[in-house]
Design an enzyme around this catalytic site. Sequence first.
Site: not given
Length: 528
Positions: A139, A142, A159, A179, A218, A221, A226, A362
């Site tokens: 990150e 980037e 994240c 990102s 999560k 996710e 992908e 979190c």
Amino acid sequence: MRDSSKCILCGDCVRMCEEVQGIGVLGFAHRGNRLAVMPAFEKKLSEVACVNCGQCASVCPTGALTVKSDVERVWKALADPDKKVVVQVAPAVRVAFGEAFGLPAGSIGTGEMVAALRRLGFHRVYDTSFTADLTVHEEFNEFLKRLEEGKKLPLFTSCCPAWIKFAEQYYPQYLKNISTCRSPQAMFGAIAKTFLSEELDVKRENLYVVSIMPCTAKKFEASRRELSYQGILDVDAVLTTQELIRMVREANLDFSKLPAEAFDLPMGMSSGAGVIFGNTGGVSEAVLRMAASKLEAKSQRFEFKDVRGFEGCKEAVITIGDQEIRVGIVHGLANAHKLLKTIENGQRKYHMVEVMACQGGCVGGGGQPLPNDSGRREARAKGLYQIDIQREIRCSNDNPFVERLYSQHLGYPGSPKAEELLHTHYTPRRRVDGEEVALVHAKEAKTKIRVCVGTSCFLKGSYDVLKALQDAIADKNLSDQIDLGATFCLEKCDNGPSIQVNDKSFSKMTPDKARELVASLEHSIKNK
């Protein structure tokens, strides 16, 4: 999961979803003895704009809303002799796990938690903070490129999967700013399935990767296609902190007698920067630490307290070397709505924006032990900062095992191999499905206009806007230059009628504004 027989109609979930998260997929339906809490038209939560944050379940007092459990799937995998089951544990879990066994909120139970996981049968126990350090490398690389080029700013962190789904549904125009780095959970899955399977001498399909997360999103996710290779998901199952506690109890482990044990290497070592990912502001601070380390000679700046705290929206201006970096930090998706509107209106300008869906980050995830109130969230956050202070290394670029991963397998941050394994892409998610209707179809046209004719915009006059555009295009002989069509939702219901010209959105349109728009497009087209 919903069990309406347990619902007492208190409305806590409705208020959480509407007022704190700004989503509003739950509401009261019907009257009298038929009164119930449900999504619109009695749809399933999976069929509406739910972002899977789990905060509705965290405030439900009766268990009418619960998180779908993967415990049985994990027990089955652990009992399968053909599988090797490895587990990664997120930072926020270690400061909440002990609450179920009598420890105060924020107590650091890392060692006992690792010991418990080994006794449950996991082959290796790793730390997601390791791949948080890896995320910081990617990150920062980037961010530095975007900063130098002045493009795709602000960079939004990636994240939090609930935030990603929220952006895909409500702010698709900002997907290019997010990102491309996968989350630490997803990076771990890709690294484990690619390299760890070789080290453990097991086929990719027989390496079973489990995540222990504070976050219910999560689970969603991990199921994203992908984040897979040749049809095999990188992460096979996700357990929340609550589910881990359930497994420990089912196995009759005595927490008070568990020894403190360490994570397995190499993916068990992390810096303090990787650990504070669990707090709001933690991702930003971790990136800023690396920026200071890389851009300032002999920097020892490890703490950026301006990005810390439990205010819903924060901003900080940090000077590193000769560069002034403007950072926005937001937690709670209703606050994200507000911040994004100020960016959209030009009221705020940032280089980086960190978004976390849950209040406190979190540590306050929907899978954390109950009660999950603000006091416990703050105590957990203090616990993570305490771990950070005690770490020998506090900056991600000082993690020797991350450096070894690059030297042996990945090459360098942003390398082709790193791009393949550690980065991803995002896709707009329409809340209302429907085919576009072409009215002035120009296949080769470089200018594409779409007018929302969904219910809200239609009632506000989108038909008149559409007719005005159609007439203006015909009057100016631009039928071969402009492709005009209707669509069913542009995610701008509050400010309709809305239209989109290529990638740019226009709200509160009127027939007069529509004619002015065509005139300006005519001028642009003729001057090209």
